[in-house]
Structure formats: structure tokens, C-alpha cells
Motif scaffolding. Structure first.
Motif, PDB file in Angstrom:
ATOM      1  N   ASN A 126      90.704 -20.344 -25.204  1.00 47.21           N
ATOM      2  CA  ASN A 126      91.371 -21.481 -24.565  1.00 47.21           C
ATOM      3  C   ASN A 126      92.874 -21.533 -24.814  1.00 47.21           C
ATOM      4  N   SER A 127      93.356 -20.755 -25.776  1.00 45.23           N
ATOM      5  CA  SER A 127      94.793 -20.761 -26.068  1.00 45.23           C
ATOM      6  C   SER A 127      95.558 -19.698 -25.278  1.00 45.23           C
ATOM      7  N   LEU A 128      94.859 -18.826 -24.567  1.00 45.55           N
ATOM      8  CA  LEU A 128      95.541 -17.801 -23.771  1.00 45.55           C
ATOM      9  C   LEU A 128      96.363 -18.444 -22.657  1.00 45.55           C
ATOM     10  N   ARG A 129      97.543 -17.879 -22.393  1.00 44.16           N
ATOM     11  CA  ARG A 129      98.399 -18.433 -21.346  1.00 44.16           C
ATOM     12  C   ARG A 129      97.701 -18.454 -19.989  1.00 44.16           C
ATOM     13  N   ALA A 130      96.982 -17.395 -19.679  1.00 47.78           N
ATOM     14  CA  ALA A 130      96.309 -17.309 -18.385  1.00 47.78           C
ATOM     15  C   ALA A 130      95.276 -18.420 -18.227  1.00 47.78           C
ATOM     16  N   VAL A 131      94.596 -18.742 -19.322  1.00 43.62           N
ATOM     17  CA  VAL A 131      93.603 -19.818 -19.285  1.00 43.62           C
ATOM     18  C   VAL A 131      94.300 -21.163 -19.122  1.00 43.62           C
ATOM     19  N   GLN A 132      95.336 -21.384 -19.918  1.00 44.13           N
ATOM     20  CA  GLN A 132      96.038 -22.666 -19.868  1.00 44.13           C
ATOM     21  C   GLN A 132      96.726 -22.904 -18.524  1.00 44.13           C
ATOM     22  N   ASN A 133      97.192 -21.818 -17.885  1.00 50.38           N
ATOM     23  CA  ASN A 133      97.905 -21.943 -16.613  1.00 50.38           C
ATOM     24  C   ASN A 133      96.988 -21.776 -15.403  1.00 50.38           C
ATOM     25  N   ASN A 134      95.688 -21.701 -15.656  1.00 49.40           N
ATOM     26  CA  ASN A 134      94.698 -21.535 -14.574  1.00 49.40           C
ATOM     27  C   ASN A 134      94.966 -20.298 -13.728  1.00 49.40           C
TER      28      ASN A 134
END
Length: 311
Positions: free
Chosen positions: A249-257
Motif C-alpha cells: 500500500n505504500s508503493l507510489r503506483a498503488v497510492q496514485n492509482n
């Protein structure tokens, strides 16, 4: 001339050039149109099975260690076809039957066909493969016209980046989930044309296992998950192996959808047209505000967040 294709990508390229009348004898994994019209002669012991990513990886690793292949040829059907030419490959013995297995089957035929290995390592090699196939079939002009049309589509993708002065984004494309495999061969080049850069990829080489902590440190802006042989629906079954990782959940790709799931055939099936489909799809994933995709391509990749909402 009768031609057999032991490689789905070659089958696709033959159809793309409109030369399918020469084709008889394909693999069980060839495109649907070919399966409806041609005779499958290459089979796999995993057909009809529903293994997890880890189980499939273990089965293939064990077979390789034993010097065995999970693929085999229906000898009776091949003898009925008696092709003049058989196209095969030596890029990946995991994904498709290789030249060695093909040669063993051919050695028992009353007429020995020519075996031609289509073994691209880069995107340029894939386009050269189109020309090779066309030349073997005596249709070099059709091959060149097909390549020229595909190159124009790539130019169109690049022109949008130039016009809008788009900066490349950091991308990670995974070819397998459990264990985690980076992308190799031509996929790095696809990503570059689409306006991204995959620093964990292996350009013009085999994909390899990468540790999760390396992915966390890389922390890509865009994450594309396209396991070899998997459709979007099949990949969803294995997403739990990624989501259960503590840093997911902390990955940029996850956070930025900007996590996407895509059908494998735009990446790990190296037919020229499907790889260009992949470039156009990647451009939309990497720079979603600047690209549009056809309805056909839009059904081959999805933003993971949208899939979660629709559950």
C-alpha cells in the motif's frame, strides 16, 4: 507449400499478413481464429489445469531439471499434415515447445520439413521476424507493408509525447507474480516507446526473479502486471500474493492509482501486431490523460482500482 506454426506469435503474424491459407498445424495456444480453422498438433500436459503461479513455476522448474518437456507433438496429426516448413522457437522453453522437441517429432516423419526457429530478443528482432516469415512464404511485399503500417502506429504514439513534451515515468512490468519476475526481451523497448522506463527490466534478455525489497526501493510510478499466459481474469486470482506484502500500500503506483492488470498477449506473445497493441496500451497506462485506446484494446487492460470497485 504447407506451413506449420509451433508458435502462437508466428501464427498471428501469418494471419496478420493474410497468408493463413498456407497454414496447417498449430499449437493449442494459438489465437482463437486459428484454433477454429486449423489443426492443433502441439499440446501441453498442463492443458485444462488450474494451478497457481507458484505451482506452475515449480512444475516447469522440475521438468527442466529432469531434462523433460511439458509440451509434446501429436505425431499422428503431424504425419497427416506433412508440412514443408515448421516454424518453432528457442526464446523460452517454458512458454512454448522448442526446436529440440520439434526436431525429435520431425525425425519420425517420412518427409523431412525445414525447421525455422523464430527467436527474437528485441523489438527490432520481432519486426525482422515478420520479414523472415514473409520471405519463406514468398510474400516479401506483404511482410514489408505490414511492418510499415505497424511502425506508423508507433510513430503516432511518439508524436503525442513530443507534442505534449511528456516526461518518461518510471515503470515496472511484472511477467510473473509468484515468484516475482521482471520483464525482459522486447518489453523494455515497448515501455520506452510508450513513454516510460523500466529500470528493473532486462532488455533483450530473459526475465529473471527479482526480490520484493528491490521493487520497494525502486518504487515505480506505474506498475503493470501481465503474467505470461494469463488474462486479466486469471491474474486477479493471484493478486493476493502482492496485496499481502507489507509495503504494497505504500508503493507510489498503488497510492496514485496507477496499477494496471493486462492480458499477456500484448507483451509475452511476440507477434508484431500484438506488441504494437501493447505499446499503445502502455502509453494509455503511463500517460492516461494524453492517449485514447480503441474499444478492443480497452478490454485488454484495466486499472486495478476500478476492478476492485466493480467486485
Amino acid at each position: 507449400m504447407i506451413v506449420s506454426s509451433f508458435l502462437p506469435a508466428v501464427t498471428q503474424m501469418i494471419y496478420d499478413m493474410g497468408l493463413q491459407d498456407l497454414l496447417e498445424g498449430i499449437t493449442f495456444e494459438c489465437p482463437a481464429q486459428a484454433l477454429n480453422e486449423k489443426t492443433p498438433v502441439v499440446r501441453c500436459v498442463l492443458e485444462g489445469k488450474n494451478y497457481t503461479s507458484k505451482e506452475i513455476d515449480t512444475l516447469f522448474s522440475n521438468s527442466k531439471n529432469k531434462g523433460e518437456s511439458l509440451y509434446y507433438v501429436d505425431q499422428e496429426k503431424l504425419e497427416q499434415i506433412l508440412p514443408d516448413v515448421i516454424f518453432t522457437q528457442d526464446v523460452c522453453e517454458v512458454c512454448q515447445i522448442d526446436t529440440e522437441c520439434t526436431a525429435a517429432a520431425v525425425s519420425m516423419l517420412e518427409k523431412t520439413p525445414e525447421i525455422i526457429a523464430i527467436t527474437p530478443q528485441s523489438l527490432d528482432d520481432v519486426f525482422d521476424s515478420v520479414l523472415t516469415i514473409a520471405k519463406v512464404l514468398g510474400q516479401e511485399k506483404k511482410g514489408k507493408a505490414h511492418v510499415d503500417a505497424l511502425m506508423q502506429r508507433i510513430d503516432d504514439v511518439i508524436d503525442i509525447q513530443r507534442k505534449n513534451r511528456l516526461q518518461p515515468k518510471s515503470v515496472l512490468l511484472l511477467e510473473w507474480i509468484d515468484p516475482l519476475f521482471n520483464c525482459g526481451h522486447w518489453i523494455s523497448h515497448q515501455i520506452a516507446y510508450a513513454g516510460g522506463i523500466d529500470m528493473l527490466s532486462h532488455p533483450s534478455g530473459d526475465s529473471i526473479v527479482i526480490p520484493w525489497d528491490k521493487i520497494v526501493k525502486y518504487n515505480p510510478e506505474v506498475l503493470v502486471i501481465a503474467p505470461c499466459g494469463y488474462t486479466v481474469a486469471r491474474t486477479l486470482e493471484d493478486m493476493k500474493f502482492l496485496e499481502e506484502k507489507p509495503e504494497w500500500n505504500s508503493l507510489r503506483a498503488v497510492q496514485n492509482n496507477q496499477v494496471y492488470i493486462a492480458d499477456f498477449d500484448m507483451f509475452t506473445q511476440p507477434s508484431a501486431s500484438t506488441l504494437v497493441n501493447g505499446i499503445e496500451s502502455l502509453a494509455k497506462m503511463i500517460h492516461p490523460d494524453y492517449y485514447k485506446t480503441s474499444p478492443e484494446l480497452s478490454s485488454k487492460f484495466y486499472n486495478y482500482k476500478d476492478l476492485l470497485v466493480s467486485k
